[in-house]
Design a protein around this motif. Structure first.
Motif, mmCIF file in Angstrom:
data_model
loop_
_atom_site.group_PDB
_atom_site.id
_atom_site.type_symbol
_atom_site.label_atom_id
_atom_site.label_comp_id
_atom_site.label_asym_id
_atom_site.label_seq_id
_atom_site.Cartn_x
_atom_site.Cartn_y
_atom_site.Cartn_z
ATOM 1 N N MET A 255 39.931 39.492 30.968
ATOM 2 C CA MET A 255 39.912 38.038 31.023
ATOM 3 C C MET A 255 40.732 37.524 32.206
ATOM 4 S SD MET A 255 38.508 35.637 29.525
ATOM 5 C CE MET A 255 38.553 34.055 28.807
ATOM 6 N N LYS A 256 41.826 38.198 32.509
ATOM 7 C CA LYS A 256 42.650 37.783 33.633
ATOM 8 C C LYS A 256 41.891 37.948 34.947
ATOM 9 C CE LYS A 256 47.155 38.687 31.609
ATOM 10 N NZ LYS A 256 48.423 39.424 31.730
ATOM 11 N N ASN A 257 41.060 38.997 35.030
ATOM 12 C CA ASN A 257 40.282 39.222 36.250
ATOM 13 C C ASN A 257 39.269 38.100 36.477
ATOM 14 O OD1 ASN A 257 41.600 41.599 36.826
ATOM 15 N ND2 ASN A 257 40.075 42.871 35.820
ATOM 16 N N VAL A 258 38.645 37.643 35.397
ATOM 17 C CA VAL A 258 37.668 36.562 35.503
ATOM 18 C C VAL A 258 38.356 35.287 35.970
ATOM 19 C CG1 VAL A 258 36.061 35.107 34.207
ATOM 20 C CG2 VAL A 258 36.137 37.559 33.769
ATOM 21 N N PHE A 259 39.514 34.992 35.392
ATOM 22 C CA PHE A 259 40.262 33.801 35.789
ATOM 23 C C PHE A 259 40.703 33.893 37.248
ATOM 24 C CE2 PHE A 259 44.278 31.424 36.162
ATOM 25 C CZ PHE A 259 43.790 30.156 35.884
ATOM 26 N N ALA A 260 41.169 35.043 37.655
ATOM 27 C CA ALA A 260 41.607 35.234 39.039
ATOM 28 C C ALA A 260 40.444 35.071 40.003
ATOM 29 C CB ALA A 260 42.254 36.600 39.207
ATOM 30 N N LEU A 261 39.294 35.607 39.646
ATOM 31 C CA LEU A 261 38.110 35.483 40.492
ATOM 32 C C LEU A 261 37.665 34.020 40.588
ATOM 33 C CD1 LEU A 261 35.979 36.922 42.170
ATOM 34 C CD2 LEU A 261 34.660 37.239 40.088
ATOM 35 N N ALA A 262 37.680 33.309 39.477
ATOM 36 C CA ALA A 262 37.304 31.893 39.476
ATOM 37 C C ALA A 262 38.285 31.073 40.310
ATOM 38 C CB ALA A 262 37.246 31.360 38.049
#
Length: 47
Positions: free
Chosen positions: A1-8
């Motif tokens: 989930m942190k990766n998705v937020f970072a990418l966004a």
């Protein structure tokens, strides 16, 4: 989930650096909305 937020967050940052005015941001948001509407098959259809 942190990766998705970072990418966004990264994508939003890149998008905002590409336009220097509020008008430019509005155009970017509108074009993104158009792309999402097209992808969902709901372009131009209102219920």
């Amino acid at each position: 989930m942190k990766n998705v937020f970072a990418l966004a967050l990264l994508a939003a940052g890149l998008a905002l650096t590409g336009c220097h005015t509020v008008n430019g941001v509005g155009k970017d948001v509108k074009s993104a909305g158009t792309v999402v509407s097209s992808a969902s098959g709901e372009s131009g259809k209102k219920k």
